[in-house]
Design a protein around this motif. Structure first.
Motif, PDB file in Angstrom:
ATOM      1  N   MET A 298      46.590 -59.414  21.016  1.00  0.00           N
ATOM      2  CA  MET A 298      46.719 -58.992  22.408  1.00  0.00           C
ATOM      3  C   MET A 298      46.951 -57.472  22.464  1.00  0.00           C
ATOM      4  SD  MET A 298      49.179 -60.720  25.233  1.00  0.00           S
ATOM      5  CE  MET A 298      50.514 -59.563  25.128  1.00  0.00           C
ATOM      6  N   THR A 299      46.236 -56.778  23.289  1.00  0.00           N
ATOM      7  CA  THR A 299      46.446 -55.338  23.404  1.00  0.00           C
ATOM      8  C   THR A 299      47.021 -54.979  24.767  1.00  0.00           C
ATOM      9  OG1 THR A 299      44.206 -55.079  24.158  1.00  0.00           O
ATOM     10  CG2 THR A 299      44.565 -54.750  21.815  1.00  0.00           C
ATOM     11  N   ARG A 300      47.723 -53.878  24.777  1.00  0.00           N
ATOM     12  CA  ARG A 300      48.321 -53.427  26.036  1.00  0.00           C
ATOM     13  C   ARG A 300      47.551 -52.243  26.582  1.00  0.00           C
ATOM     14  NH1 ARG A 300      54.603 -52.496  24.840  1.00  0.00           N
ATOM     15  NH2 ARG A 300      55.295 -54.637  24.736  1.00  0.00           N
ATOM     16  N   LYS A 301      47.709 -52.037  27.900  1.00  0.00           N
ATOM     17  CA  LYS A 301      47.104 -50.840  28.475  1.00  0.00           C
ATOM     18  C   LYS A 301      47.891 -49.643  27.953  1.00  0.00           C
ATOM     19  CE  LYS A 301      45.732 -49.091  32.988  1.00  0.00           C
ATOM     20  NZ  LYS A 301      46.552 -47.911  33.152  1.00  0.00           N
ATOM     21  N   PHE A 302      47.157 -48.620  27.540  1.00  0.00           N
ATOM     22  CA  PHE A 302      47.836 -47.472  26.949  1.00  0.00           C
ATOM     23  C   PHE A 302      48.182 -46.414  27.998  1.00  0.00           C
ATOM     24  CE2 PHE A 302      49.228 -44.347  24.242  1.00  0.00           C
ATOM     25  CZ  PHE A 302      48.511 -43.177  24.418  1.00  0.00           C
ATOM     26  N   ASP A 303      49.437 -46.034  28.038  1.00  0.00           N
ATOM     27  CA  ASP A 303      49.860 -44.929  28.900  1.00  0.00           C
ATOM     28  C   ASP A 303      50.331 -43.803  28.020  1.00  0.00           C
ATOM     29  OD1 ASP A 303      51.410 -47.484  30.712  1.00  0.00           O
ATOM     30  OD2 ASP A 303      49.657 -46.364  31.388  1.00  0.00           O
ATOM     31  N   PRO A 304      49.736 -42.635  28.161  1.00  0.00           N
ATOM     32  CA  PRO A 304      50.179 -41.528  27.319  1.00  0.00           C
ATOM     33  C   PRO A 304      51.662 -41.243  27.541  1.00  0.00           C
ATOM     34  CG  PRO A 304      48.154 -40.967  28.482  1.00  0.00           C
ATOM     35  CD  PRO A 304      48.627 -42.250  29.034  1.00  0.00           C
ATOM     36  N   PRO A 305      52.427 -40.979  26.477  1.00  0.00           N
ATOM     37  CA  PRO A 305      53.855 -40.798  26.599  1.00  0.00           C
ATOM     38  C   PRO A 305      54.276 -39.722  27.592  1.00  0.00           C
ATOM     39  CG  PRO A 305      53.232 -40.993  24.326  1.00  0.00           C
ATOM     40  CD  PRO A 305      51.965 -40.945  25.113  1.00  0.00           C
ATOM     41  N   HIS A 306      53.473 -38.629  27.719  1.00  0.00           N
ATOM     42  CA  HIS A 306      53.900 -37.561  28.614  1.00  0.00           C
ATOM     43  C   HIS A 306      53.900 -38.007  30.074  1.00  0.00           C
ATOM     44  CE1 HIS A 306      49.505 -37.005  28.283  1.00  0.00           C
ATOM     45  NE2 HIS A 306      49.592 -36.693  29.546  1.00  0.00           N
ATOM     46  N   GLN A 307      53.175 -39.106  30.339  1.00  0.00           N
ATOM     47  CA  GLN A 307      53.170 -39.611  31.714  1.00  0.00           C
ATOM     48  C   GLN A 307      54.209 -40.718  31.893  1.00  0.00           C
ATOM     49  OE1 GLN A 307      49.222 -40.881  32.586  1.00  0.00           O
ATOM     50  NE2 GLN A 307      48.351 -38.853  32.226  1.00  0.00           N
ATOM     51  N   MET A 308      54.852 -41.042  30.793  1.00  0.00           N
ATOM     52  CA  MET A 308      55.750 -42.187  30.861  1.00  0.00           C
ATOM     53  C   MET A 308      57.125 -41.812  31.376  1.00  0.00           C
ATOM     54  SD  MET A 308      55.197 -45.053  28.003  1.00  0.00           S
ATOM     55  CE  MET A 308      55.843 -44.179  26.677  1.00  0.00           C
ATOM     56  N   LYS A 309      57.512 -42.460  32.438  1.00  0.00           N
ATOM     57  CA  LYS A 309      58.887 -42.387  32.925  1.00  0.00           C
ATOM     58  C   LYS A 309      59.309 -43.838  33.039  1.00  0.00           C
ATOM     59  CE  LYS A 309      59.903 -37.975  34.132  1.00  0.00           C
ATOM     60  NZ  LYS A 309      61.156 -37.269  33.891  1.00  0.00           N
ATOM     61  N   ALA A 310      60.067 -44.271  32.081  1.00  0.00           N
ATOM     62  CA  ALA A 310      60.394 -45.695  32.030  1.00  0.00           C
ATOM     63  C   ALA A 310      61.189 -46.108  33.260  1.00  0.00           C
ATOM     64  CB  ALA A 310      61.189 -45.971  30.770  1.00  0.00           C
ATOM     65  N   THR A 311      60.957 -47.355  33.686  1.00  0.00           N
ATOM     66  CA  THR A 311      61.718 -47.868  34.830  1.00  0.00           C
ATOM     67  C   THR A 311      63.124 -48.258  34.351  1.00  0.00           C
ATOM     68  OG1 THR A 311      60.720 -49.980  34.397  1.00  0.00           O
ATOM     69  CG2 THR A 311      59.780 -48.697  36.209  1.00  0.00           C
ATOM     70  N   GLU A 312      64.050 -48.250  35.288  1.00  0.00           N
ATOM     71  CA  GLU A 312      65.439 -48.478  34.918  1.00  0.00           C
ATOM     72  C   GLU A 312      65.674 -49.934  34.487  1.00  0.00           C
ATOM     73  OE1 GLU A 312      68.220 -47.665  38.008  1.00  0.00           O
ATOM     74  OE2 GLU A 312      69.958 -47.960  36.708  1.00  0.00           O
ATOM     75  N   VAL A 313      66.415 -50.075  33.426  1.00  0.00           N
ATOM     76  CA  VAL A 313      66.830 -51.400  32.958  1.00  0.00           C
ATOM     77  C   VAL A 313      68.350 -51.402  32.912  1.00  0.00           C
ATOM     78  CG1 VAL A 313      66.827 -52.989  30.990  1.00  0.00           C
ATOM     79  CG2 VAL A 313      64.730 -51.798  31.615  1.00  0.00           C
TER      80      VAL A 313
END
Lengths: 233, 232
Positions: B1-16
């Motif tokens: 199974m593969t995931r959609k790739f988001d470049p890290p510089h665009q990544m702002k993780a949602t709060e957990v």
């Protein structure tokens, strides 16, 4: 002294000119011992891993038993297996006595404790952080297990080679449960014992050369593997 | 199974948010952690201080699911959950880094790719993420280098990048600056501050209070098995 020199030169000739009987004996030896080690190694490594990474009741006793069983004489294994497989024994119906399968069973019993003990020592010495790192990076425990084996590969390969070295050269068990039948269960050590008792030293020495050469090759291989590990670490 | 790739510089993780309740552990009848309760948010960057042997590493190993405590609950409503269920949740959200990080045999690239391979990403996605991570830790030129030939500071940065690419909600850094020179320490500060910027929750243990280089917003002090909030 002259007899020894003459027998040795005859032995070299036997090997060089490809005496079919000798090469059949060598083939049987390798076939039996390789099958024994291939069956034993995975089971022994899994048990060694459980002993290294899981705490359970009786763990220490098991480790002590495996360490003790490492030095069990081959002839005792042979005798026990003979009594089990003989017609009157509890496994007599299987009709395995004096077969290659019986020899494999004997060799498995001989190398199993050695492989468990040496693999356990190797996994104990390996860095436990490898397991924790693999797990924390999201590896399934099954994959983390293989990661740990990869990290401890030098010690594990040395353990397997030591186990193979023990069974390829053992005579007691193979003689008792194999029966030393020509072209079927006669392997290098049993053939050497037979030829020596008959006084035909040339063939015995030729087979001895093969065993020595094998021991040298295995040792060089282990040195190479261990050296590679040292350099990398 | 593969995931959609988001470049890290665009990544702002949602709060957990994770609520830990009744975390206790005793070893040889000595209480290490005494019924701790703690609320954690992945938007927090936490400095955890405490003396040697106060249980900082033990606490981090428990909340990353590597060590089984005597008692543990994920939240007040979580009365029936077994440790194995909690452990699965913890391992998903928390990534623990040893004081001296362990790098697998192989190259720097292989190490950073390890967690991504476990997630079943494609080779292209893995290479892309690894390269992004290498840029962040400023070690692009060492991608092919044997990991065991790296210096202490480089090892720490590779280990941080290796954790970060797997996108955990929290990265737990166990005294990461031990035996590190000033230069390596500053490089690590930069990397950790970037993680904080990407909304990755950080818990960093240390003997000493912070020196202002890292943008923490919470300070916890572990003393005699209990945790107290302190001013930064």
């Amino acid at each position: 002294m002259n007899d020894l020199v003459t027998a040795s030169s005859q032995a070299i000739q036997l090997l060089i000119y490809g005496d079919p009987e000798i090469w059949e004996i060598i083939l049987i030896s390798f076939s039996v011992s390789l099958r024994a080690i291939v069956i034993t190694a995975p089971v022994a490594i899994i048990i060694a891993f459980c002993l290294s990474y899981y705490n359970f009741i009786g763990r220490r006793i098991l480790i002590a038993l495996f360490n003790t069983a490492m030095s069990i004489p081959a002839v005792v294994v042979g005798l026990t297996l003979y009594l089990l497989l003989s017609r009157a024994g509890p496994m007599g119906d299987l009709k395995l006595l004096f077969t290659q399968e019986a020899m494999i069973m004997g060799q498995i019993l001989l190398c199993f404790p050695l492989l468990v003990a040496l693999s356990h020592a190797s996994l104990q010495a390996a860095d436990r952080r490898a397991w924790e790192t693999a797990i924390t990076l999201g590896a399934h425990p099954f994959k983390a297990f293989f990661t740990v084996l990869k990290e401890a590969q030098f010690g594990l390969i040395a353990a397997i080679i030591a186990g193979f070295g023990r069974i390829i050269a053992e005579v007691g068990s193979s003689m008792m449960v194999g029966g030393n039948i020509l072209n079927y269960t006669r392997n290098i050590p049993t053939a050497i014992a037979l030829e020596t008792s008959k006084g035909t030293y040339a063939q015995g020495i030729a087979l001895g050369f093969v065993l020595l050469l094998l021991a040298l090759t295995l040792n060089l291989f282990v040195s190479y593997i261990q050296g590679k590990g040292e350099v990398l670490s | 199974m593969t995931r959609k790739f988001d470049p890290p510089h665009q990544m702002k993780a949602t709060e957990v948010n994770v609520n830990l309740e009744k975390v206790s552990l005793s070893i040889n009848k000595q209480i290490i952690l005494d019924n701790l309760s703690l609320q954690l948010s992945s938007l927090h960057s936490i400095l955890m201080t405490g003396q040697n042997g106060s249980g900082k590493s033990t606490f981090l190993k428990i909340i990353s699911g590597l060590l089984k405590p005597d008692t543990f609950r994920l939240s007040k409503s979580d009365t029936n959950k077994s440790w194995s269920a909690s452990r699965k949740y913890l391992r998903k959200h928390f990534c623990y880094l040893h004081q001296t990080p362990y790098l697998f045999s192989g190259s720097v690239h292989d190490n950073i790719a390890y967690g991504l391979k476990q997630q079943g990403l494609s080779r292209y996605e893995i290479d892309h993420k690894v390269n992004e991570a290498l840029k962040i830790i400023a070690l692009q030129n060492l991608s092919k280098r044997d990991s065991r030939t790296l210096s202490g500071g480089e090892r720490q940065r590779v280990a941080i990048a290796r954790s970060w690419v797997t996108s955990p909600s929290f990265i737990l850094l166990d005294e990461p600056f031990t035996n590190m020179d000033k230069h390596s320490r500053h490089n690590c500060y930069d990397v950790i501050n970037q993680l904080i910027e990407y909304n990755t929750g950080i818990i960093l243990t240390s003997h000493d209070p912070q020196n202002g280089e890292l943008s923490f917003n919470r300070h916890l002090h572990l003393f005699q098995g209990t945790i107290n909030e302190k001013d930064l």
